[in-house]
Scaffold this active site. Structure first.
Site, PDB file in Angstrom:
ATOM      1  N   GLU A  13       3.448  85.096  17.040  1.00 57.16           N
ATOM      2  CA  GLU A  13       3.619  85.262  18.474  1.00 57.16           C
ATOM      3  C   GLU A  13       4.740  86.142  18.756  1.00 57.16           C
ATOM      4  O   GLU A  13       5.631  86.432  18.625  1.00 57.16           O
ATOM      5  CB  GLU A  13       4.141  83.281  19.183  1.00 57.16           C
ATOM      6  CG  GLU A  13       4.745  83.234  20.931  1.00 57.16           C
ATOM      7  CD  GLU A  13       5.506  82.745  21.121  1.00 57.16           C
ATOM      8  OE1 GLU A  13       6.357  81.998  20.482  1.00 57.16           O
ATOM      9  OE2 GLU A  13       6.640  82.986  22.142  1.00 57.16           O
ATOM     10  N   GLU A  20      12.205  93.993  26.885  1.00 58.59           N
ATOM     11  CA  GLU A  20      12.384  92.963  25.347  1.00 58.59           C
ATOM     12  C   GLU A  20      11.336  93.523  24.482  1.00 58.59           C
ATOM     13  O   GLU A  20      11.112  94.095  23.514  1.00 58.59           O
ATOM     14  CB  GLU A  20      12.530  92.239  25.544  1.00 58.59           C
ATOM     15  CG  GLU A  20      14.424  92.178  26.493  1.00 58.59           C
ATOM     16  CD  GLU A  20      14.005  91.823  27.589  1.00 58.59           C
ATOM     17  OE1 GLU A  20      13.274  91.588  28.507  1.00 58.59           O
ATOM     18  OE2 GLU A  20      15.410  91.107  28.307  1.00 58.59           O
ATOM     19  N   THR A  26      -4.029  86.397  35.934  1.00 56.08           N
ATOM     20  CA  THR A  26      -4.692  87.262  34.544  1.00 56.08           C
ATOM     21  C   THR A  26      -4.959  88.793  34.699  1.00 56.08           C
ATOM     22  O   THR A  26      -4.957  89.312  33.507  1.00 56.08           O
ATOM     23  CB  THR A  26      -6.479  86.162  34.312  1.00 56.08           C
ATOM     24  OG1 THR A  26      -5.773  84.843  34.133  1.00 56.08           O
ATOM     25  CG2 THR A  26      -6.788  86.468  32.626  1.00 56.08           C
ATOM     26  N   ASP A  60      -2.414  72.011  31.564  1.00 58.29           N
ATOM     27  CA  ASP A  60      -1.784  71.109  32.075  1.00 58.29           C
ATOM     28  C   ASP A  60      -1.291  70.130  31.064  1.00 58.29           C
ATOM     29  O   ASP A  60      -2.162  68.957  31.441  1.00 58.29           O
ATOM     30  CB  ASP A  60      -0.439  70.974  33.418  1.00 58.29           C
ATOM     31  CG  ASP A  60      -0.408  72.428  33.506  1.00 58.29           C
ATOM     32  OD1 ASP A  60      -0.133  73.270  32.701  1.00 58.29           O
ATOM     33  OD2 ASP A  60      -0.173  72.816  35.100  1.00 58.29           O
ATOM     34  N   CYS A 112      24.934  63.388  13.321  1.00 60.74           N
ATOM     35  CA  CYS A 112      26.093  64.671  13.794  1.00 60.74           C
ATOM     36  C   CYS A 112      26.872  63.603  14.558  1.00 60.74           C
ATOM     37  O   CYS A 112      28.104  63.287  13.163  1.00 60.74           O
ATOM     38  CB  CYS A 112      24.647  65.665  14.110  1.00 60.74           C
ATOM     39  SG  CYS A 112      26.732  67.264  13.206  1.00 60.74           S
ATOM     40  N   GLU A 151      38.667  68.446  16.224  1.00 61.58           N
ATOM     41  CA  GLU A 151      38.071  68.970  17.332  1.00 61.58           C
ATOM     42  C   GLU A 151      38.648  68.404  18.799  1.00 61.58           C
ATOM     43  O   GLU A 151      38.939  69.379  19.161  1.00 61.58           O
ATOM     44  CB  GLU A 151      36.446  68.742  17.009  1.00 61.58           C
ATOM     45  CG  GLU A 151      35.530  69.630  17.477  1.00 61.58           C
ATOM     46  CD  GLU A 151      34.186  69.271  17.681  1.00 61.58           C
ATOM     47  OE1 GLU A 151      33.631  68.692  16.737  1.00 61.58           O
ATOM     48  OE2 GLU A 151      33.427  70.417  18.573  1.00 61.58           O
ATOM     49  N   ARG A 180      31.305  71.933  11.710  1.00 61.49           N
ATOM     50  CA  ARG A 180      31.450  72.408  10.555  1.00 61.49           C
ATOM     51  C   ARG A 180      32.643  70.477  10.139  1.00 61.49           C
ATOM     52  O   ARG A 180      33.149  70.924   9.544  1.00 61.49           O
ATOM     53  CB  ARG A 180      32.564  73.063  11.738  1.00 61.49           C
ATOM     54  CG  ARG A 180      32.535  73.901  11.981  1.00 61.49           C
ATOM     55  CD  ARG A 180      33.270  75.257  13.187  1.00 61.49           C
ATOM     56  NE  ARG A 180      32.747  75.939  13.267  1.00 61.49           N
ATOM     57  CZ  ARG A 180      32.082  76.298  15.014  1.00 61.49           C
ATOM     58  NH1 ARG A 180      32.048  75.666  15.432  1.00 61.49           N
ATOM     59  NH2 ARG A 180      31.605  77.482  14.317  1.00 61.49           N
ATOM     60  N   HIS A 216      20.206  66.207  11.099  1.00 60.16           N
ATOM     61  CA  HIS A 216      19.657  66.384  12.086  1.00 60.16           C
ATOM     62  C   HIS A 216      18.346  65.776  11.376  1.00 60.16           C
ATOM     63  O   HIS A 216      17.618  66.843  11.588  1.00 60.16           O
ATOM     64  CB  HIS A 216      19.698  67.495  12.878  1.00 60.16           C
ATOM     65  CG  HIS A 216      21.746  67.641  13.532  1.00 60.16           C
ATOM     66  ND1 HIS A 216      21.630  67.137  14.588  1.00 60.16           N
ATOM     67  CD2 HIS A 216      22.426  68.347  12.974  1.00 60.16           C
ATOM     68  CE1 HIS A 216      22.552  67.350  15.358  1.00 60.16           C
ATOM     69  NE2 HIS A 216      23.488  68.533  14.088  1.00 60.16           N
ATOM     70  N   GLU A 227      15.667  64.294  12.907  1.00 62.58           N
ATOM     71  CA  GLU A 227      14.884  65.110  14.165  1.00 62.58           C
ATOM     72  C   GLU A 227      14.445  66.179  13.740  1.00 62.58           C
ATOM     73  O   GLU A 227      13.013  66.629  14.471  1.00 62.58           O
ATOM     74  CB  GLU A 227      15.636  64.800  15.679  1.00 62.58           C
ATOM     75  CG  GLU A 227      16.703  66.256  15.707  1.00 62.58           C
ATOM     76  CD  GLU A 227      17.972  65.354  15.683  1.00 62.58           C
ATOM     77  OE1 GLU A 227      18.046  65.262  14.570  1.00 62.58           O
ATOM     78  OE2 GLU A 227      18.875  66.478  15.795  1.00 62.58           O
TER      79      GLU A 227
HETATM   80  N1  GLN Z   1      31.359  69.599  16.373  1.00 63.45           N
HETATM   81  C1  GLN Z   1      30.651  68.302  15.144  1.00 63.45           C
HETATM   82  C2  GLN Z   1      30.859  69.346  14.488  1.00 63.45           C
HETATM   83  O1  GLN Z   1      30.841  70.591  14.648  1.00 63.45           O
HETATM   84  C3  GLN Z   1      29.340  67.834  15.567  1.00 63.45           C
HETATM   85  C4  GLN Z   1      28.115  69.510  15.738  1.00 63.45           C
HETATM   86  C5  GLN Z   1      27.012  68.063  16.082  1.00 63.45           C
HETATM   87  O2  GLN Z   1      27.050  67.605  16.601  1.00 63.45           O
HETATM   88  N2  GLN Z   1      25.554  69.266  15.956  1.00 63.45           N
HETATM   89  O3  GLN Z   1      31.389  69.133  13.428  1.00 63.45           O
END
Ligand code: GLN
Length: 478
Positions: A91, A100, A142, A191, A327, A351, A408, A453, A455
């Site tokens: 792509e 670009e 087009t 669509d 997370c 944090e 982090r 994550h 998801e």
């Molecule tokens: N801010 C949090 C961290 O850095 C969570 C990061 C997140 O939810 N992806 O650990």
């Protein structure tokens, strides 16, 4: 990439942070992409510079053509060889005429000489508007973009016209004549409200057939199962509302993979899921949760909105509303538990409050060493060892889970004992048991969170287990 401008940052197994389009590629093709498959001009120039420093161009003038375009093509050929690929789909992002992508387009033009015309096809995606008041499909954009493409030596074999309706016979024949493609190679890119309808539409339009004719490699797509799942989405037998709490809630693209994961659950559980977006920045009370079947606290960065999210989690825990934390969602669930159950007043993540008396979430020394070098996060797939008999174990049907990470901070090991003594179950840990990957409260209907994550790996065919369990709980099942 700013989530306000770019949508979600998609993370790959190998830790690559890429455009959210990759999420769609993984979900639709059921593949695991690699970060080398994401080629930006920044990367290309970097490679050219490296080659030049190594002396590979000694005595030559380094030029866009052939040196930069060669780098692009070699990179693609290398990926094809490495994966022993039958077919490679490329792509080129943006629009023809964008500064670009000029060098990428030139590389694509050259490619037809390298591989032979019978082994490459060009598919051009265009826009077919129906101007208000005219009420008729128009082919001008087009024609224009095909002209621009032809000026660059690329002659499309297939044109997909993005349109609010199926393309009429007239417009197909017009595009075919003006743009020099066969009428059956003019395909509607309709669509739709649900992008999972797209493969069915392409099939109806004969896209696979055309590709087959042109490339003579074909295995007929078997879309029966896909069709069945789409049927379930079209005809839900029940309906629930799920709350998603965040600070980018105005831009749903920031949570694209979460929406997709819920959609996958809809298909399998035959339910319509309405989303209630909750902006937690100035949350005055938790009445926003009234009437929801469950609540998700997704990932995020920065202090804004965190106290509101903690309030939401408190209510979910106290009132036994199904909760899924992702997370940051896990980190805030730990903070809430530390404050509310372990009576650690003022507990927080460093944090959000560097001076908290109880840093239950903190940067671990091993991560600090890395972050001080260049702001790197814990990125990509990591394995978690699961505790037998937990909800997480049942849902994943496994004792070893690999999910993707991007963060982090971690649950501070100094607080592991206090939290577990007070009933918080660590249902998944890193192999060295230093990092908490999954938590749950077993006595509640569903109170599960993960540092990862999940998801990012959900598929229409195989919804993410944590989401599936969550939606089941929202439906009062499971
Ligand atoms: N801010 C949090 C961290 O850095 C969570 C990061 C997140 O939810 N992806 O650990």
């Amino acid at each position: 990439m700013n989530p306000f401008e770019h949508g979600e940052v998609f993370v790959l197994d190998d830790g690559g942070e890429v455009d959210m389009d990759f999420g769609h590629y993984e979900r639709f093709l059921d593949i695991r992409c690699k970060s080398t498959w994401n080629l930006t001009m920044g990367k290309v120039f970097h490679m050219v510079r490296e080659k030049e420093r190594r002396g590979d161009y000694l005595g030559k003038t380094v030029q866009y053509i052939p040196h930069v375009t060669d780098i692009i093509k070699d990179h693609i050929y290398h990926i094809a060889e490495e994966g022993a690929a039958d077919l490679i789909i490329i792509e080129i992002g943006g629009t023809v005429g964008d500064i670009e992508n000029e060098l990428f387009l030139e590389a694509m033009r050259q490619m037809k000489e390298d591989v032979g015309k019978a082994h490459i096809i060009y598919i051009h995606l265009t826009y077919v508007p129906i101007p208000h008041g005219v009420g008729e499909q128009k082919s001008k954009p087009t024609q224009q973009s095909v002209t621009l493409l032809k000026q660059r030596g690329i002659f499309p074999d297939i044109i997909i016209g993005r349109c609010a309706e199926f393309l009429t016979k007239e417009i197909r024949s017009k595009i075919s004549t003006f743009c020099d493609v066969s009428p059956e190679a003019v395909i509607t890119g309709l669509d739709v409200n649900d992008i999972y309808e797209i493969p069915l539409i392409f099939e109806k339009e004969g896209l696979a057939e055309i590709i087959h004719k042109k490339l003579t490699i074909y295995s007929p797509p078997d879309l029966r199962r896909w069709k069945k799942l789409i049927e379930n989405i079209r005809n839900p037998t029940r309906e629930i509302t799920i709350a998603i709490c965040g600070k980018y809630t105005k831009l749903e693209d920031s949570y694209a993979s979460i929406i997709e994961s819920l959609h996958h659950c809809s298909a399998h559980l035959g339910c319509r899921i309405n989303l209630r977006w909750i902006e937690t920045t100035d949350l005055s009370d938790t009445s926003v949760l009234d009437g929801v079947a469950g609540v998700i606290v997704p990932g995020g960065f920065g202090v804004r909105g965190t106290e509101g999210k903690i309030e939401i989690i408190r209510r979910a825990r106290e009132e036994n509303i199904p909760f899924l934390g992702l997370c940051l969602g896990l980190q805030l669930a730990v903070v809430e538990y530390a404050r509310g159950v372990c009576t650690l007043t003022g507990a927080n993540s460093t944090e959000f409050d560097p001076d908290t008396p109880h840093p239950v979430i903190d940067i671990l020394p091993e991560q600090k060493a890395i972050t001080e070098k260049g702001g790197t996060m814990r990125l990509g797939a990591y394995e978690a060892v699961v505790k037998k008999g937990t909800r997480v174990n049942t849902l994943y049907r496994s004792l070893a889970i690999s999910e993707r990470h991007r963060h982090r901070y971690e649950v501070n090991p100094e607080y592991h004992k206090i939290l577990t003594d007070k009933g918080l179950v660590f249902s998944g840990m890193s192999r060295d048991r230093r990092l908490v990957e999954f938590i749950e409260l077993p006595h509640l209907k569903y109170f599960v969170a993960t540092q990862a994550h999940p998801e990012l790996k959900s598929r229409m065919d195989q919804p993410s287990p944590l989401f599936y369990g969550f939606v089941q709980a929202c439906l009062g099942e499971g």
